[in-house]
Write an enzyme that holds these catalytic residues in place. Structure first.
Site, mmCIF file in Angstrom:
data_model
loop_
_atom_site.group_PDB
_atom_site.id
_atom_site.type_symbol
_atom_site.label_atom_id
_atom_site.label_comp_id
_atom_site.label_asym_id
_atom_site.label_seq_id
_atom_site.Cartn_x
_atom_site.Cartn_y
_atom_site.Cartn_z
ATOM 1 N N HIS A 52 0.828 -1.210 0.000
ATOM 2 C CA HIS A 52 0.000 0.000 0.000
ATOM 3 C C HIS A 52 0.862 1.259 0.000
ATOM 4 O O HIS A 52 0.542 2.243 -0.653
ATOM 5 C CB HIS A 52 -0.921 0.018 1.221
ATOM 6 C CG HIS A 52 -2.111 -0.856 1.040
ATOM 7 N ND1 HIS A 52 -2.901 -1.253 2.081
ATOM 8 C CD2 HIS A 52 -2.638 -1.395 -0.059
ATOM 9 C CE1 HIS A 52 -3.870 -2.013 1.613
ATOM 10 N NE2 HIS A 52 -3.730 -2.117 0.329
ATOM 11 N N GLU A 77 -2.218 -17.735 -22.807
ATOM 12 C CA GLU A 77 -1.028 -17.770 -21.947
ATOM 13 C C GLU A 77 -0.330 -19.117 -21.997
ATOM 14 O O GLU A 77 0.523 -19.413 -21.182
ATOM 15 C CB GLU A 77 -1.332 -17.415 -20.490
ATOM 16 C CG GLU A 77 -2.709 -17.038 -20.127
ATOM 17 C CD GLU A 77 -2.875 -16.574 -18.679
ATOM 18 O OE1 GLU A 77 -2.015 -15.870 -18.143
ATOM 19 O OE2 GLU A 77 -3.913 -16.947 -18.094
ATOM 20 N N ASP A 119 2.700 -15.604 -18.135
ATOM 21 C CA ASP A 119 2.568 -17.067 -18.152
ATOM 22 C C ASP A 119 3.007 -17.669 -19.479
ATOM 23 O O ASP A 119 3.566 -18.762 -19.514
ATOM 24 C CB ASP A 119 1.123 -17.472 -17.841
ATOM 25 C CG ASP A 119 0.884 -17.538 -16.344
ATOM 26 O OD1 ASP A 119 1.721 -18.134 -15.641
ATOM 27 O OD2 ASP A 119 -0.123 -16.982 -15.866
HETATM 28 C C1 PEP Z 1 0.045 -13.036 -17.481
HETATM 29 O O1 PEP Z 1 0.189 -14.223 -17.225
HETATM 30 O O2 PEP Z 1 0.755 -12.399 -18.285
HETATM 31 C C2 PEP Z 1 -1.011 -12.252 -16.805
HETATM 32 C C3 PEP Z 1 -1.291 -11.023 -17.169
HETATM 33 O O3 PEP Z 1 -1.642 -12.829 -15.777
HETATM 34 P P1 PEP Z 1 -0.993 -13.044 -14.311
HETATM 35 O O4 PEP Z 1 0.292 -12.278 -14.257
HETATM 36 O O5 PEP Z 1 -2.001 -12.537 -13.354
HETATM 37 O O6 PEP Z 1 -0.812 -14.525 -14.266
HETATM 38 MG MG MG Z 2 -1.325 -15.342 -16.173
#
Ligand code: PEP
Ligand code: MG
Length: 611
Positions: free
Chosen positions: A204, A447, A471
């Site tokens: 925060h 992803e 991901d």
């Molecule tokens: C990603 O995987 O790029 C994404 C945006 O999701 P997160 O980072 O929440 O897994």
């Molecule tokens: Mg992701």
């Protein structure tokens, strides 16, 4: 600016120049000024047996302590303007009302016949330990909120005086950690910078420092040990560097750097409300990624055209039972209200792996959680939990432009299963006669390599697509995104990634299905040309990156972006790709890269070594 001995607390000698190991830049900028060291020693918590007869009184004392703390937070809030700072204090107040916390403390008072202070300290330790186990930094950082709240209540229980900090105007605060209440108070005192020993990008304090545009470096271990109040301090919150007691020549140089930075900031900020259109008129939509309701205001402030990724996981944290449909509904409605008239894309819960929750105890048994029961797979197994979220979102969609996005879709059969649940949610609402929107766009995150390979099929079943590069890189290159030991293999410009992004953009364009990119790559100015040049027309990023990325796009021609993208596409390996990008982007946007660049690329680190 140099300090004199009279500024220094008695008994402490002037010490020599010191550059501390790099911390994390939580809010960019450069600050120079006298340090104000906040050295709070931990409260001593007594352990007193109270006997069975003392239990009711002790529980009442604990509840009174909670009430007083709520009133104090309310009082601090009343002194602040409306907006983000107040919302953060609201969130803290909500945490304090958490029935689980009260039940935990009161349970210990009754079962162990122990005083309220001890029981509260134990409960806070337990909650912190659970949060510390989370892989995701965002959730780990909520531990500091628990520390502050517990300390506030403990002070009230112990009858210890208020320890608010009162720095002189222009100071740079140096602390182990700051509470949101402290940070909000700092706004009124015109502090110019913050350095803390702990905390991360999503604490925060970092969020507030960003919204106040106050340079902040967090995670600078040992600074309290080395700094004295009155010491001159340089905070380079671009690179995360802190210099204590700088030499006069350094001071002069950094004053110049600060001047240049501020001029650049003014320029970029002045235009943040303008559309991100290239000089030749191609528009790129810039949206924000958020995980907390209070970040929506920051997204607006920085010029985002809505929320491209709302990570709803935080709603599921610190509780034993999942949120109800009503909670999802009220939450989404209030987010839409803050973002109006812009759209908000809510991603259905992406729990598991790097985003664990107490609700999923079973996750601890998984040998390989990144490939385990996470995300959409979990939603399909925990159907009621998924249905509740979907019903809440469909109902909220009556109040504004809402989109629903499914995370980690592996292929068509899984998407079909998810769509069945979506249909079921809609039917349930119809049967119950509840008002809900009929045409909510339903999109997918891309992803996984499997998703990319079958995208020509999937695209016929999705209203929009968003590339989760965090991901996608992890799964394509088999590199755990959270494991620093193999961080050197995590290369966004690896040909396998660049080619996939291109393919996704092409498939989306051919099918007339919008494609956005919402992984961290979107926020990094080094990649802006490549991504837009590959055909990405929407980028979603953390709010503070929005003005810089917009400025890059506004200063560019689409053709030069496409040329760079073509060069990167033809690179045979990631080193060549990185070199091509750095050669062009460093030359065209040196200040943008300084302001918004993430971790150094591998070839940059190698250049540093051989220099
Ligand atoms: C990603 O995987 O790029 C994404 C945006 O999701 P997160 O980072 O929440 O897994
Ligand atoms: Mg992701």
């Amino acid at each position: 600016m140099n300090t004199t001995d009279s500024d220094r607390p008695p008994g402490r000698k002037a010490r020599s120049r010191l550059q501390l190991p790099a911390g994390i830049s939580a809010s960019p900028g450069v600050a120079i000024g006298p340090a104000y060291v906040v050295d709070r020693r931990r409260l001593r918590v007594p352990r007193n047996p109270i006997g069975a007869e003392g239990v009711d009184e002790e529980v009442a004392r604990f509840r009174a302590g909670l009430r007083t703390t709520q009133e104090q937070l309310e009082e601090i809030k009343s002194r602040l303007p409306h907006g983000e700072h107040r919302q953060i204090l609201n969130a803290q107040q909500l945490m304090l009302c958490d029935p689980d916390l009260a039940a935990n403390v009161e349970g210990q008072i009754r079962d162990e016949q122990i005083n309220a202070e001890w029981a509260l300290a134990q409960a806070a330790d337990e909650i912190r330990a659970t949060l510390a186990k989370a892989d995701a930094q965002h959730f780990r950082e909520r531990g500091s909120d628990i520390t502050f709240l517990a300390e506030c209540v403990l002070r009230n229980l112990l009858g210890e005086p208020d320890d608010s900090i009162l720095p002189p105007v222009g100071s740079i605060i140096v602390a182990h950690e700051l509470s949101p209440a402290d940070t909000a108070e700092l706004a009124r005192r015109q502090v110019t910078g913050v350095v803390t020993e702990v905390g991360g990008q999503t604490s925060h304090s970092a969020i507030i420092a960003r919204s106040m545009e106050m340079p902040a470096v967090v995670g600078v271990e040992g600074i309290i040990e080395h700094a004295d109040t009155g010491d001159t301090i340089i905070v380079d919150a671009i690179h995360g560097v802190v210099i204590l007691r700088p030499r006069p020549s350094e001071l002069e140089r950094w004053n110049e750097v600060r001047g240049r930075y501020e001029k650049f900031e003014d320029l970029v900020q002045k235009e943040h409300g303008l559309p991100a259109s290239t000089r030749c008129g191609s528009h790129v939509t810039i949206r924000a990624n958020v995980a907390l309701r209070e970040e929506v205001a920051s997204a607006r402030f920085h010029g985002a055209e809505g929320i491209g990724l709302y990570r709803t996981e935080f709603l599921f944290m610190e509780r034993d039972t999942p949120p109800t449909e009503e909670e999802h509904y009220r939450f989404a409605k209030s987010v839409l209200r803050s973002a109006a008239p812009y759209p908000v894309t809510f991603r259905t819960f992406d729990l598991g792996s790097d985003k664990p929750t107490k609700i999923m105890q079973f996750a601890e048994r998984e040998a390989n959680p990144a490939m385990g029961l996470r995300s959409l797979r979990l939603a399909l197994r925990e159907r009621e939990m998924f249905l509740a979220q979907l019903r809440g979102l469909f109902r909220a969609a009556v109040h504004g432009p809402l989109k629903i996005m499914l995370p980690l879709v592996s292929g068509l059969s899984e998407l079909r299963l998810a769509k069945e649940v979506v249909e079921e949610a809609r039917t349930q609402l119809e049967e119950a006669g509840m008002a809900h929107a009929q045409d909510v766009p339903l999109g997918i995150m891309v992803e996984m390599p499997s998703t990319v390979l079958v995208l020509d099929v999937l695209v016929k079943h999705a209203d929009f697509m968003s590339i989760g590069t965090n991901d996608l890189i992890q799964y394509t290159l088999a590199v755990d995104r959270e494991n620093d030991d193999i961080g050197y293999l995590y290369r966004p410009l690896h040909p396998a990634i660049v080619r996939q992004i291109k393919r996704i953009a092409d498939v989306g364009r051919a099918a007339n299905v919008p494609v956005s990119l919402c992984g961290e790559m979107a926020a990094d100015p080094r990649y802006t040309w490549v991504l837009v040049g590959l055909g990405i027309t929407e980028l979603s990023m953390h709010p503070s990156a929005v003005p810089i990325i917009k400025n890059i796009i506004r200063s560019s021609e689409l053709s030069e972006m496409e040329d760079l993208a073509a060069e990167v596409l033809s690179a045979e390996d990631e080193d060549d790709a990185e070199r091509a990008v750095l050669r062009v982007m460093r030359q065209r946007f040196p200040e943008h890269l300084d302001h918004g660049g993430g971790q150094k690329l591998t070839v940059e680190r190698e250049d540093d070594r051989t220099r």
